[in-house]
Design a protein around this motif. Structure first.
Motif, PDB file in Angstrom:
ATOM      1  N   LEU A  39       0.918  -1.154   0.047  1.00  0.00           N
ATOM      2  CA  LEU A  39       0.122  -0.104  -0.198  1.00  0.00           C
ATOM      3  C   LEU A  39       0.917   1.449   0.023  1.00  0.00           C
ATOM      4  O   LEU A  39       0.526   2.402  -0.485  1.00  0.00           O
ATOM      5  N   TYR A  40       1.950   1.026   0.512  1.00  0.00           N
ATOM      6  CA  TYR A  40       2.828   2.174   0.802  1.00  0.00           C
ATOM      7  C   TYR A  40       4.110   2.067  -0.072  1.00  0.00           C
ATOM      8  O   TYR A  40       4.775   3.135  -0.235  1.00  0.00           O
ATOM      9  N   TRP A  41       4.547   0.920  -0.633  1.00  0.00           N
ATOM     10  CA  TRP A  41       5.793   0.687  -1.330  1.00  0.00           C
ATOM     11  C   TRP A  41       5.661   0.214  -2.695  1.00  0.00           C
ATOM     12  O   TRP A  41       4.882  -0.876  -2.604  1.00  0.00           O
ATOM     13  N   GLN A  42       5.916   0.573  -3.624  1.00  0.00           N
ATOM     14  CA  GLN A  42       6.193  -0.273  -4.890  1.00  0.00           C
ATOM     15  C   GLN A  42       7.743  -0.235  -5.473  1.00  0.00           C
ATOM     16  O   GLN A  42       8.452   0.658  -5.454  1.00  0.00           O
ATOM     17  N   GLY A  43       8.033  -1.744  -5.490  1.00  0.00           N
ATOM     18  CA  GLY A  43       9.348  -1.869  -5.952  1.00  0.00           C
ATOM     19  C   GLY A  43      10.617  -1.652  -4.651  1.00  0.00           C
ATOM     20  O   GLY A  43      10.092  -1.654  -3.831  1.00  0.00           O
ATOM     21  N   GLN A  44      11.627  -1.221  -5.288  1.00  0.00           N
ATOM     22  CA  GLN A  44      12.557  -1.270  -3.949  1.00  0.00           C
ATOM     23  C   GLN A  44      12.447   0.239  -3.340  1.00  0.00           C
ATOM     24  O   GLN A  44      12.403   1.230  -4.180  1.00  0.00           O
ATOM     25  N   PRO A  45      12.484   0.314  -2.204  1.00  0.00           N
ATOM     26  CA  PRO A  45      12.273   1.754  -1.491  1.00  0.00           C
ATOM     27  C   PRO A  45      13.531   2.795  -1.621  1.00  0.00           C
ATOM     28  O   PRO A  45      13.533   3.732  -1.329  1.00  0.00           O
ATOM     29  N   TYR A  46      14.637   1.945  -1.928  1.00  0.00           N
ATOM     30  CA  TYR A  46      15.714   2.643  -2.231  1.00  0.00           C
ATOM     31  C   TYR A  46      16.618   2.014  -3.348  1.00  0.00           C
ATOM     32  O   TYR A  46      16.582   0.993  -3.470  1.00  0.00           O
ATOM     33  N   HIS A  47      17.664   2.672  -3.974  1.00  0.00           N
ATOM     34  CA  HIS A  47      18.340   2.257  -4.874  1.00  0.00           C
ATOM     35  C   HIS A  47      19.612   1.644  -4.486  1.00  0.00           C
ATOM     36  O   HIS A  47      20.216   2.127  -3.580  1.00  0.00           O
ATOM     37  N   ILE A  48      19.874   0.467  -5.110  1.00  0.00           N
ATOM     38  CA  ILE A  48      21.159  -0.222  -4.694  1.00  0.00           C
ATOM     39  C   ILE A  48      21.878  -0.889  -5.941  1.00  0.00           C
ATOM     40  O   ILE A  48      21.379  -1.349  -6.915  1.00  0.00           O
ATOM     41  N   LYS A  49      23.095  -0.352  -5.993  1.00  0.00           N
ATOM     42  CA  LYS A  49      23.872  -0.915  -7.082  1.00  0.00           C
ATOM     43  C   LYS A  49      24.278  -2.475  -7.341  1.00  0.00           C
ATOM     44  O   LYS A  49      24.556  -3.032  -6.225  1.00  0.00           O
ATOM     45  N   GLN A  50      23.884  -2.931  -8.238  1.00  0.00           N
ATOM     46  CA  GLN A  50      24.205  -4.364  -8.418  1.00  0.00           C
ATOM     47  C   GLN A  50      25.441  -4.776  -8.395  1.00  0.00           C
ATOM     48  O   GLN A  50      25.715  -5.790  -7.701  1.00  0.00           O
ATOM     49  N   GLU A  51      26.463  -3.901  -8.530  1.00  0.00           N
ATOM     50  CA  GLU A  51      27.767  -3.968  -8.180  1.00  0.00           C
ATOM     51  C   GLU A  51      28.177  -4.037  -6.924  1.00  0.00           C
ATOM     52  O   GLU A  51      29.105  -4.868  -6.558  1.00  0.00           O
ATOM     53  N   ASP A  52      27.468  -3.409  -5.970  1.00  0.00           N
ATOM     54  CA  ASP A  52      27.682  -3.681  -4.511  1.00  0.00           C
ATOM     55  C   ASP A  52      27.061  -4.931  -4.183  1.00  0.00           C
ATOM     56  O   ASP A  52      28.102  -5.677  -3.355  1.00  0.00           O
ATOM     57  N   LEU A  53      26.052  -5.421  -4.737  1.00  0.00           N
ATOM     58  CA  LEU A  53      25.601  -6.874  -4.112  1.00  0.00           C
ATOM     59  C   LEU A  53      26.824  -7.982  -4.648  1.00  0.00           C
ATOM     60  O   LEU A  53      27.168  -8.822  -3.930  1.00  0.00           O
ATOM     61  N   LEU A  54      27.510  -7.685  -5.901  1.00  0.00           N
ATOM     62  CA  LEU A  54      28.388  -8.482  -6.462  1.00  0.00           C
ATOM     63  C   LEU A  54      29.672  -8.589  -5.631  1.00  0.00           C
ATOM     64  O   LEU A  54      30.427  -9.427  -5.611  1.00  0.00           O
ATOM     65  N   ARG A  55      29.813  -7.193  -5.304  1.00  0.00           N
ATOM     66  CA  ARG A  55      31.369  -6.994  -4.587  1.00  0.00           C
ATOM     67  C   ARG A  55      31.186  -7.594  -3.267  1.00  0.00           C
ATOM     68  O   ARG A  55      32.020  -8.282  -2.807  1.00  0.00           O
ATOM     69  N   ASN A  56      29.873  -7.807  -2.628  1.00  0.00           N
ATOM     70  CA  ASN A  56      29.491  -8.357  -1.296  1.00  0.00           C
ATOM     71  C   ASN A  56      30.047  -9.959  -1.394  1.00  0.00           C
ATOM     72  O   ASN A  56      30.680 -10.536  -0.577  1.00  0.00           O
ATOM     73  N   LYS A  57      29.468 -10.487  -2.582  1.00  0.00           N
ATOM     74  CA  LYS A  57      29.433 -12.197  -2.562  1.00  0.00           C
ATOM     75  C   LYS A  57      30.767 -12.502  -2.916  1.00  0.00           C
ATOM     76  O   LYS A  57      31.227 -13.464  -2.386  1.00  0.00           O
ATOM     77  N   LEU A  58      31.570 -11.680  -3.743  1.00  0.00           N
ATOM     78  CA  LEU A  58      32.872 -11.933  -4.066  1.00  0.00           C
ATOM     79  C   LEU A  58      33.797 -11.870  -2.897  1.00  0.00           C
ATOM     80  O   LEU A  58      34.765 -12.507  -2.674  1.00  0.00           O
ATOM     81  N   ARG A  59      33.601 -10.956  -1.992  1.00  0.00           N
ATOM     82  CA  ARG A  59      34.254 -10.894  -0.789  1.00  0.00           C
ATOM     83  C   ARG A  59      34.041 -12.063   0.258  1.00  0.00           C
ATOM     84  O   ARG A  59      35.054 -12.463   0.760  1.00  0.00           O
ATOM     85  N   VAL A  60      32.996 -12.444   0.168  1.00  0.00           N
ATOM     86  CA  VAL A  60      32.726 -13.628   1.125  1.00  0.00           C
ATOM     87  C   VAL A  60      33.375 -14.813   0.547  1.00  0.00           C
ATOM     88  O   VAL A  60      33.926 -15.612   1.317  1.00  0.00           O
ATOM     89  N   ALA A  61      33.229 -14.811  -0.962  1.00  0.00           N
ATOM     90  CA  ALA A  61      33.830 -16.294  -1.437  1.00  0.00           C
ATOM     91  C   ALA A  61      35.505 -15.992  -1.372  1.00  0.00           C
ATOM     92  O   ALA A  61      36.018 -17.040  -1.255  1.00  0.00           O
ATOM     93  N   GLU A  62      35.877 -14.944  -1.443  1.00  0.00           N
ATOM     94  CA  GLU A  62      37.448 -14.841  -1.190  1.00  0.00           C
ATOM     95  C   GLU A  62      37.817 -15.114   0.130  1.00  0.00           C
ATOM     96  O   GLU A  62      39.032 -15.895   0.315  1.00  0.00           O
ATOM     97  N   VAL A  63      37.132 -14.928   1.142  1.00  0.00           N
ATOM     98  CA  VAL A  63      37.456 -15.029   2.564  1.00  0.00           C
ATOM     99  C   VAL A  63      37.469 -16.366   2.906  1.00  0.00           C
ATOM    100  O   VAL A  63      38.298 -17.132   3.585  1.00  0.00           O
ATOM    101  N   TRP A  64      36.322 -16.940   2.338  1.00  0.00           N
ATOM    102  CA  TRP A  64      35.600 -18.392   3.219  1.00  0.00           C
ATOM    103  C   TRP A  64      35.799 -19.480   2.259  1.00  0.00           C
ATOM    104  O   TRP A  64      35.777 -20.731   2.763  1.00  0.00           O
ATOM    105  N   THR A  65      35.736 -19.425   1.146  1.00  0.00           N
ATOM    106  CA  THR A  65      35.479 -20.772   0.065  1.00  0.00           C
ATOM    107  C   THR A  65      36.839 -21.377  -0.304  1.00  0.00           C
ATOM    108  O   THR A  65      36.774 -22.316  -1.046  1.00  0.00           O
TER     109      THR A  65
END
Length: 285
Positions: A39-65
């Motif tokens: 009723l109050y939100w449509q889509g994402q309430p704030y913008h997030i860069k896809q490269e930031d999501l990718l960066r986070n996941k690659l950091r996890v892989a680099e450290v732990w896998t």
């Protein structure tokens, strides 16, 4: 040094399991996750860069896998131009906590996760396209025709090891790739149009297997010769039809080029009698 969100839940899970953490059951506690109302939100309430999501996941892989990070890199989009940042603090924390190697998680916790087998020391196996779960199939192999992908027997019949029949293949030391049950001189080659076709083994293309992981090398890319730098890719034409073509070998965003070589288990129904091309005698693998 994560950004916004994404990947932190995976990192917490890896850290808890590998570093001696635990989960406590507290009956009187309450945990909630409040979702935003449409009723109050449509889509994402704030913008997030896809490269930031990718960066986070690659950091996890680099450290732990550990060595498995190469797999993550292979099927992920290109690394952001800004890189993944400094992970030395996280790797130091892992050392200080005396955490287990990632292989321990696969062996003791995620035991239902299928791990690609090591580089095929056995000559007989199947080639499965990783994203589509379709296999090379030689049921209609004829020189000059296009190589086809069909549903994998091992998945259709829910068998732990790959079935044989028209999907069993031989990767020979010479580099030729042929179907194990083919009595004739039929191998897999590349046409002048950069498409895969059945060719006479005597003049067929030579292939090199490119495993991106050093210890578990069943998952990788099939490269034409060692100097062409072209790899087999499966491109979708319809929901169930794929065309096998040659494309420049990629080191990331390479999902179309990722295949799994599943070696057939020794000692069982996987032992085929193969007829040598041009000769009448048979030999067993």
């Amino acid at each position: 040094d994560m950004k916004v969100w994404g990947g932190e839940e995976v990192e917490i899970g890896f850290r808890a399991w590998l570093c001696g953490g635990g989960i406590e059951h507290v009956p009187c506690s309450h945990v909630g996750h409040v979702w935003r109302s449409s009723l109050y939100w449509q889509g994402q309430p704030y913008h997030i860069k896809q490269e930031d999501l990718l960066r986070n996941k690659l950091r996890v892989a680099e450290v732990w896998t550990d060595e498995y990070k190469d797999l993550v890199q292979l099927v992920s989009p290109p690394t952001p131009s800004t890189g993944i940042g400094d992970v030395s603090a996280r790797t130091s924390l892992r050392q200080e906590l005396k955490c287990q190697p990632f292989q321990w998680l696969l062996d003791n916790v995620a035991t239902d996760m299928r791990i690609p087998e090591e580089h095929p020391t056995q000559v007989v196996g199947t080639l499965r396209h990783y994203p589509s779960e379709m296999c090379f199939d030689g049921s209609s192999a004829a020189i000059g025709q296009a190589v086809s992908l069909e549903p994998c027997f091992s998945l259709v019949h829910q068998k732990p090891a790959p079935s044989t029949g028209s999907q069993a293949m031989v990767l020979q030391s010479s580099g030729t790739l042929r179907f194990a049950t083919s009595a004739g001189d039929v191998c897999i080659g590349a046409s002048s149009k950069n498409e895969l076709e059945y060719q006479a083994c005597s003049s067929a293309s030579r292939w090199t297997w490119l495993p991106p992981v050093k210890t578990h090398q069943g998952l990788g890319q099939l490269q034409l010769n060692a100097w062409w730098k072209k790899c087999v890719a499966a491109t979708r034409q319809t929901m169930t039809r794929f065309v096998l073509v040659l494309e420049p070998c990629l080191t990331n965003s390479a999902s179309d080029q990722v295949f799994i070589w599943e070696s057939t288990s020794p000692g069982g129904a996987s032992h085929h009698k193969l007829q040598r091309p041009g000769k009448s005698e048979e030999f067993e693998l």
